[in-house]
Design a protein around this motif. Structure first.
Motif, PDB file in Angstrom:
ATOM      1  N   PRO A 227       0.822  -1.203   0.000  1.00  9.80           N
ATOM      2  CA  PRO A 227       0.000   0.000   0.000  1.00  9.80           C
ATOM      3  C   PRO A 227       0.861   1.260   0.000  1.00  9.80           C
ATOM      4  N   ILE A 228       0.308   2.334  -0.550  1.00  9.59           N
ATOM      5  CA  ILE A 228       1.037   3.601  -0.611  1.00  9.59           C
ATOM      6  C   ILE A 228       1.467   4.042   0.784  1.00  9.59           C
ATOM      7  N   ARG A 229       0.603   3.836   1.763  1.00  4.90           N
ATOM      8  CA  ARG A 229       0.945   4.247   3.129  1.00  4.90           C
ATOM      9  C   ARG A 229       2.180   3.512   3.629  1.00  4.90           C
ATOM     10  N   THR A 230       2.289   2.241   3.270  1.00  7.28           N
ATOM     11  CA  THR A 230       3.456   1.459   3.683  1.00  7.28           C
ATOM     12  C   THR A 230       4.713   1.986   3.007  1.00  7.28           C
ATOM     13  N   HIS A 231       4.596   2.348   1.717  1.00  4.29           N
ATOM     14  CA  HIS A 231       5.728   2.945   1.010  1.00  4.29           C
ATOM     15  C   HIS A 231       6.153   4.248   1.692  1.00  4.29           C
ATOM     16  N   ALA A 232       5.177   5.060   2.056  1.00  5.41           N
ATOM     17  CA  ALA A 232       5.484   6.337   2.703  1.00  5.41           C
ATOM     18  C   ALA A 232       6.201   6.116   4.027  1.00  5.41           C
ATOM     19  N   LYS A 233       5.765   5.127   4.786  1.00  4.12           N
ATOM     20  CA  LYS A 233       6.427   4.828   6.056  1.00  4.12           C
ATOM     21  C   LYS A 233       7.854   4.354   5.823  1.00  4.12           C
ATOM     22  N   SER A 234       8.045   3.582   4.753  1.00 10.20           N
ATOM     23  CA  SER A 234       9.388   3.099   4.431  1.00 10.20           C
ATOM     24  C   SER A 234      10.325   4.258   4.116  1.00 10.20           C
ATOM     25  N   VAL A 235       9.821   5.240   3.369  1.00  7.40           N
ATOM     26  CA  VAL A 235      10.630   6.415   3.033  1.00  7.40           C
ATOM     27  C   VAL A 235      10.918   7.235   4.282  1.00  7.40           C
ATOM     28  N   ALA A 236       9.888   7.448   5.099  1.00  9.51           N
ATOM     29  CA  ALA A 236      10.048   8.268   6.300  1.00  9.51           C
ATOM     30  C   ALA A 236      10.966   7.620   7.322  1.00  9.51           C
ATOM     31  N   SER A 237      11.080   6.303   7.270  1.00 10.58           N
ATOM     32  CA  SER A 237      11.900   5.598   8.257  1.00 10.58           C
ATOM     33  C   SER A 237      13.389   5.670   7.939  1.00 10.58           C
ATOM     34  N   ARG A 238      13.743   6.303   6.817  1.00 11.30           N
ATOM     35  CA  ARG A 238      15.153   6.404   6.431  1.00 11.30           C
ATOM     36  C   ARG A 238      15.531   7.872   6.255  1.00 11.30           C
ATOM     37  N   PRO A 239      15.773   8.573   7.360  1.00 10.47           N
ATOM     38  CA  PRO A 239      16.153   9.993   7.270  1.00 10.47           C
ATOM     39  C   PRO A 239      17.377  10.167   6.376  1.00 10.47           C
ATOM     40  N   GLY A 240      17.406  11.254   5.665  1.00 13.30           N
ATOM     41  CA  GLY A 240      18.484  11.492   4.710  1.00 13.30           C
ATOM     42  C   GLY A 240      18.106  10.934   3.363  1.00 13.30           C
ATOM     43  N   TYR A 241      17.961   9.640   3.270  1.00 11.16           N
ATOM     44  CA  TYR A 241      17.575   9.009   2.011  1.00 11.16           C
ATOM     45  C   TYR A 241      16.157   9.426   1.619  1.00 11.16           C
ATOM     46  N   GLY A 242      15.251   9.376   2.584  1.00  4.52           N
ATOM     47  CA  GLY A 242      13.887   9.804   2.311  1.00  4.52           C
ATOM     48  C   GLY A 242      13.798  11.294   2.047  1.00  4.52           C
ATOM     49  N   ASP A 243      14.614  12.077   2.760  1.00  5.98           N
ATOM     50  CA  ASP A 243      14.621  13.525   2.550  1.00  5.98           C
ATOM     51  C   ASP A 243      15.064  13.869   1.131  1.00  5.98           C
ATOM     52  N   LEU A 244      16.111  13.200   0.655  1.00  6.83           N
ATOM     53  CA  LEU A 244      16.589  13.466  -0.702  1.00  6.83           C
ATOM     54  C   LEU A 244      15.536  13.073  -1.731  1.00  6.83           C
ATOM     55  N   LEU A 245      14.838  11.979  -1.482  1.00  7.27           N
ATOM     56  CA  LEU A 245      13.763  11.570  -2.388  1.00  7.27           C
ATOM     57  C   LEU A 245      12.686  12.652  -2.454  1.00  7.27           C
ATOM     58  N   ALA A 246      12.329  13.198  -1.293  1.00  7.08           N
ATOM     59  CA  ALA A 246      11.304  14.244  -1.252  1.00  7.08           C
ATOM     60  C   ALA A 246      11.788  15.521  -1.927  1.00  7.08           C
ATOM     61  N   VAL A 247      13.037  15.900  -1.666  1.00  5.33           N
ATOM     62  CA  VAL A 247      13.588  17.110  -2.283  1.00  5.33           C
ATOM     63  C   VAL A 247      13.630  16.964  -3.802  1.00  5.33           C
ATOM     64  N   GLY A 248      14.055  15.803  -4.280  1.00  4.93           N
ATOM     65  CA  GLY A 248      14.099  15.572  -5.722  1.00  4.93           C
ATOM     66  C   GLY A 248      12.726  15.691  -6.360  1.00  4.93           C
ATOM     67  N   ALA A 249      11.713  15.152  -5.688  1.00  2.00           N
ATOM     68  CA  ALA A 249      10.353  15.235  -6.221  1.00  2.00           C
ATOM     69  C   ALA A 249       9.864  16.675  -6.253  1.00  2.00           C
TER      70      ALA A 249
END
Length: 298
Positions: A227-249
């Motif tokens: 589920p999308i929510r699970t993907h979002a939690k996966s991204v949020a659980s990895r500070p730095g990596y998830g932040d760069l993904l968000a910044v790129g988007a």
């Protein structure tokens, strides 16, 4: 007294800090000095050209009624005003900086620099030549066409990074869906909106882009195993990596707002939306074709 909740929060914060440090260590370890020199060479050249007398800079601009091969190249490195130069420097720093970070952390350094060198060396000639398709008595200048090519590359690098870090099962075959969606977004930004005539073009192209994106994604076999929510939690659980993904988007979606203003006229000049769109499209299509063809595998 310390509650179990407080202890859990501290443990979570400590884990986040460790993950963030791991991200920074990997990023710094991936960065090469020669890469930074190559990236910094562009603003150095733009600033050096800007120090030339205005008459010299005007002679280096591309005159549509009297085009020359040298000016087809030099025009893209010329700016007549400090505001124009500053805007392109900031845009370049944002696009090249975020793009480079996404590239090195997804193992796509070669893709990034192949595109980078092509945009700087070959795209000025191509964009100037294609500009002649719209005859007008004016001159063209500025780095924004090359910046828009970098904006076209960014969603490819973002997708490669997302696949490398979060969704290894994703296929590059779905990338055109991202392209169609962004083209629709650009149409909404650039074309005037009204309820009649040409004013319907922007919403129509925007809707068509969205539909093409959905259809292409479905046709390319894109699957969302979680589920999308699970993907979002996966991204949020990895500070730095998830932040760069968000910044790129954010940069990929937000930069077209700068590159395609609803009112392109201002300050005694007109933003060349045509060359911006060409830069964006060519900046996406060329590296995607090579990537899909396996040119950067291995």
């Amino acid at each position: 007294m310390t509650s179990a909740t407080d202890g859990g929060d501290r443990a979570a914060n400590a884990a986040d800090r460790r993950a963030d440090r791991a991200f920074r260590r990997e990023l710094f370890a991936s960065v090469r000095a020669v890469d930074l020199l190559a990236l910094l060479a562009v603003p150095a050249v733009l600033l050096a050209v800007f120090t030339l007398p205005e008459a010299t800079r005007r002679s280096l601009a591309f005159a549509y009624t009297d085009p020359t091969l040298p000016s087809a190249f030099t025009a893209h490195y010329v700016h007549l005003g400090a505001d124009h130069l500053l805007g392109n420097l900031v845009g370049y720093g944002l696009l090249a900086g975020v793009g480079y970070a996404l590239a090195v952390l997804s193992g796509r350094r070669r893709l990034f620099f192949t595109a980078f060198v092509t945009y700087l060396g070959a795209f000025p000639f191509a964009l100037s030549a294609l500009n002649l398709a719209v005859p007008r008595d004016a001159i063209g200048f500025g780095f924004s066409g090359v910046n828009m090519a970098l904006a076209g590359l960014l969603p490819i690098l973002w997708y490669c990074y997302a696949r490398e870090q979060f969704a290894p099962a994703a296929s590059v075959a779905a990338l055109p869906a991202v392209f169609f969606a962004l083209v629709g977004w650009i149409a909404l930004l650039a074309l005037p909106v009204s309820t009649e005539g040409i004013g319907l073009a922007g919403p129509a192209i925007g809707l068509a882009g969205a539909l093409l994106a959905v259809l292409y994604a479905a046709g390319s076999g894109v699957r969302f195993p979680r589920p999308i929510r699970t993907h979002a939690k996966s991204v949020a659980s990895r500070p730095g990596y998830g932040d760069l993904l968000a910044v790129g988007a954010v940069v990929a979606v937000g930069y077209p707002v700068v590159g395609f203003p609803s009112n392109p006229a201002g300050g005694g000049s007109v933003v060349n939306l045509y060359v911006h769109f060409l830069g964006f499209c060519l900046g996406f299509i060329a590296p995607f074709a090579l990537l899909a063809g396996g040119a950067f595998d291995g």
